[in-house]
Design an enzyme around this catalytic site. Structure first.
Site, PDB file in Angstrom:
ATOM      1  N   SER A 141     -41.080 -50.175  34.177  1.00  0.00           N
ATOM      2  CA  SER A 141     -39.762 -49.989  34.823  1.00  0.00           C
ATOM      3  C   SER A 141     -39.351 -48.520  34.690  1.00  0.00           C
ATOM      4  CB  SER A 141     -38.739 -50.874  34.096  1.00  0.00           C
ATOM      5  OG  SER A 141     -37.415 -50.490  34.393  1.00  0.00           O
ATOM      6  N   TYR A 154     -34.464 -54.744  26.989  1.00  0.00           N
ATOM      7  CA  TYR A 154     -35.343 -54.680  28.156  1.00  0.00           C
ATOM      8  C   TYR A 154     -36.020 -53.307  28.219  1.00  0.00           C
ATOM      9  CZ  TYR A 154     -36.643 -54.574  33.131  1.00  0.00           C
ATOM     10  OH  TYR A 154     -37.325 -54.456  34.309  1.00  0.00           O
TER      11      TYR A 154
HETATM   12  N1  NAD Z   1     -36.532 -55.805  40.616  1.00  0.00           N
HETATM   13  C1  NAD Z   1     -36.433 -54.603  40.073  1.00  0.00           C
HETATM   14  O1  NAD Z   1     -35.613 -53.779  40.502  1.00  0.00           O
HETATM   15  C2  NAD Z   1     -37.311 -54.217  38.945  1.00  0.00           C
HETATM   16  C3  NAD Z   1     -37.258 -52.885  38.495  1.00  0.00           C
HETATM   17  C4  NAD Z   1     -38.087 -52.491  37.461  1.00  0.00           C
HETATM   18  C5  NAD Z   1     -38.968 -53.386  36.895  1.00  0.00           C
HETATM   19  N2  NAD Z   1     -38.998 -54.683  37.337  1.00  0.00           N
HETATM   20  C6  NAD Z   1     -39.967 -55.577  36.712  1.00  0.00           C
HETATM   21  O2  NAD Z   1     -40.748 -56.188  37.718  1.00  0.00           O
HETATM   22  C7  NAD Z   1     -41.163 -57.478  37.290  1.00  0.00           C
HETATM   23  C8  NAD Z   1     -40.756 -58.492  38.331  1.00  0.00           C
HETATM   24  O3  NAD Z   1     -39.353 -58.460  38.452  1.00  0.00           O
HETATM   25  P1  NAD Z   1     -38.560 -59.171  39.643  1.00  0.00           P
HETATM   26  O4  NAD Z   1     -37.446 -58.264  39.985  1.00  0.00           O
HETATM   27  O5  NAD Z   1     -39.485 -59.626  40.693  1.00  0.00           O
HETATM   28  O6  NAD Z   1     -37.932 -60.407  38.817  1.00  0.00           O
HETATM   29  P2  NAD Z   1     -37.724 -61.922  39.253  1.00  0.00           P
HETATM   30  O7  NAD Z   1     -36.832 -62.508  38.203  1.00  0.00           O
HETATM   31  O8  NAD Z   1     -37.297 -61.998  40.657  1.00  0.00           O
HETATM   32  O9  NAD Z   1     -39.196 -62.513  39.116  1.00  0.00           O
HETATM   33  C9  NAD Z   1     -39.822 -62.588  37.854  1.00  0.00           C
HETATM   34  C10 NAD Z   1     -40.819 -63.703  37.875  1.00  0.00           C
HETATM   35  O10 NAD Z   1     -41.386 -63.793  36.553  1.00  0.00           O
HETATM   36  C11 NAD Z   1     -41.457 -65.159  36.216  1.00  0.00           C
HETATM   37  N3  NAD Z   1     -41.474 -65.354  34.773  1.00  0.00           N
HETATM   38  C12 NAD Z   1     -40.462 -65.157  33.895  1.00  0.00           C
HETATM   39  N4  NAD Z   1     -40.844 -65.506  32.662  1.00  0.00           N
HETATM   40  C13 NAD Z   1     -42.132 -65.919  32.761  1.00  0.00           C
HETATM   41  C14 NAD Z   1     -43.081 -66.408  31.824  1.00  0.00           C
HETATM   42  N5  NAD Z   1     -42.769 -66.575  30.524  1.00  0.00           N
HETATM   43  N6  NAD Z   1     -44.325 -66.713  32.240  1.00  0.00           N
HETATM   44  C15 NAD Z   1     -44.621 -66.572  33.572  1.00  0.00           C
HETATM   45  N7  NAD Z   1     -43.781 -66.141  34.501  1.00  0.00           N
HETATM   46  C16 NAD Z   1     -42.538 -65.817  34.091  1.00  0.00           C
HETATM   47  C17 NAD Z   1     -40.224 -65.782  36.856  1.00  0.00           C
HETATM   48  O11 NAD Z   1     -40.346 -67.195  36.970  1.00  0.00           O
HETATM   49  C18 NAD Z   1     -40.174 -65.064  38.189  1.00  0.00           C
HETATM   50  O12 NAD Z   1     -40.919 -65.729  39.184  1.00  0.00           O
HETATM   51  C19 NAD Z   1     -40.518 -57.691  35.925  1.00  0.00           C
HETATM   52  O13 NAD Z   1     -41.431 -57.367  34.908  1.00  0.00           O
HETATM   53  C20 NAD Z   1     -39.362 -56.721  35.938  1.00  0.00           C
HETATM   54  O14 NAD Z   1     -38.980 -56.342  34.638  1.00  0.00           O
HETATM   55  C21 NAD Z   1     -38.188 -55.107  38.342  1.00  0.00           C
END
Ligand code: NAD
Length: 253
Positions: A141, A154
């Site tokens: 991130s 986080y």
């Molecule tokens: N969306 C953003 O702006 C953003 C920015 C920086 C980093 N991220 C990172 O990107 C990744 C995806 O984020 P997102 O925005 O798509 O989030 P999201 O919440 O939309 O999707 C996350 C997915 O991970 C799954 N998940 C959660 N815990 C789990 C577990 N124990 N085992 C298996 N699956 C699990 C959830 O069910 C979900 O489908 C994450 O690691 C997040 O920290 C997102």
């Protein structure tokens, strides 16, 4: 493009959001993709890609369970052959400041965001070695560089993940495994994690986020997916231990 033809990939957290975009990009680049998640929705996401003509499979995987990892890997290898791409994307956040967040909440975040990726990397290494090499991409991130007071645990988990990525990269390079390990650092993307259930980009909170991004928009999951596909491919053959930011210029500021 078919630069990932013949490769087997596992993407965690692939039911929705960035994981779904990453799975789509890898599939469109020719990989057979195992979409892994705790949400049953992962079946629909995989089915949608399959109906578009891609080789996909959905598996139940809780990244905090070593047993789940073992089963997911066995299923992937039996279905598509040795795994040569792993994307540790599953992640959670809890928006509480430094004084409010509990030690149990911190442990929970670490268990998914950091230890989940660690379990995944250890689990797939034997298969990648049998495959003759591979690529691991850990989804970190921009919070590794931009500190948010609302999500201290986080940010700590993602900084640790970026550091662990480099250790794994160094180890694999020194051992001559042909396995590259890199982290991607997304800025704000329009996913359920950020937007909650149904928040529109016109919402004042969303507008404020967008206003702070130099490119004045959130990223789309497929945009990050294409960065991941590049890192997984031989086009990135000399890249390992790198932090790759895809954030509309957010960390410049
Ligand atoms: N969306 C953003 O702006 C953003 C920015 C920086 C980093 N991220 C990172 O990107 C990744 C995806 O984020 P997102 O925005 O798509 O989030 P999201 O919440 O939309 O999707 C996350 C997915 O991970 C799954 N998940 C959660 N815990 C789990 C577990 N124990 N085992 C298996 N699956 C699990 C959830 O069910 C979900 O489908 C994450 O690691 C997040 O920290 C997102």
């Amino acid at each position: 493009m078919t630069r990932l033809h013949g490769r087997t990939a596992i993407v965690t957290g692939a039911a929705r959001g960035l994981g779904a975009g990453i799975a789509q990009a890898l599939a469109e680049d020719g990989a057979a993709v195992v979409l892994a998640d705790v949400l049953p929705q992962v079946n629909d996401t995989a089915a949608a890609l399959a109906s578009a003509g891609h080789r996909t499979l959905a598996v139940h995987l809780d990244v905090t369970s070593e047993e789940n990892w073992h089963l997911a890997l066995t299923t992937a290898v039996q279905s598509f052959g040795e795994v040569s791409i792993l994307v540790n994307n599953a992640g959670i956040t809890i928006n509480k400041d430094f004084e409010s967040v509990s030690i149990d909440e911190f442990r929970k975040i670490l268990d998914v965001n950091l230890l989940g990726a660690f379990r995944g990397m250890q689990a797939v290494l034997p298969s990648m070695k049998r495959a003759g090499g591979g690529a691991i991409i850990n989804v970190a991130s921009t919070t590794t560089d931009q500190i948010l007071s609302i999500a201290p645990c986080y940010g700590a988990s993602k900084s640790a993940l970026a550091n662990l990525t480099k250790s794994a990269a160094l180890h694999c390079a020194e051992q001559g495994y042909g396995i590259r390990v890199n982290s991607v650092h997304p800025g704000t993307h329009a996913t359920p994690m950020v937007m909650g259930d149904g928040m529109a980009t016109e919402h004042p909170a969303a507008r404020a986020i967008i206003e702070a991004i130099p490119m004045k928009r959130m990223g789309q999951p497929l945009e990050l997916g294409r960065v991941v596909a590049f890192l997984a491919s031989q086009d990135a053959s000399y890249m390992t231990g790198a932090e790759v930011f895809s954030d509309g210029g957010a960390v410049i500021t």
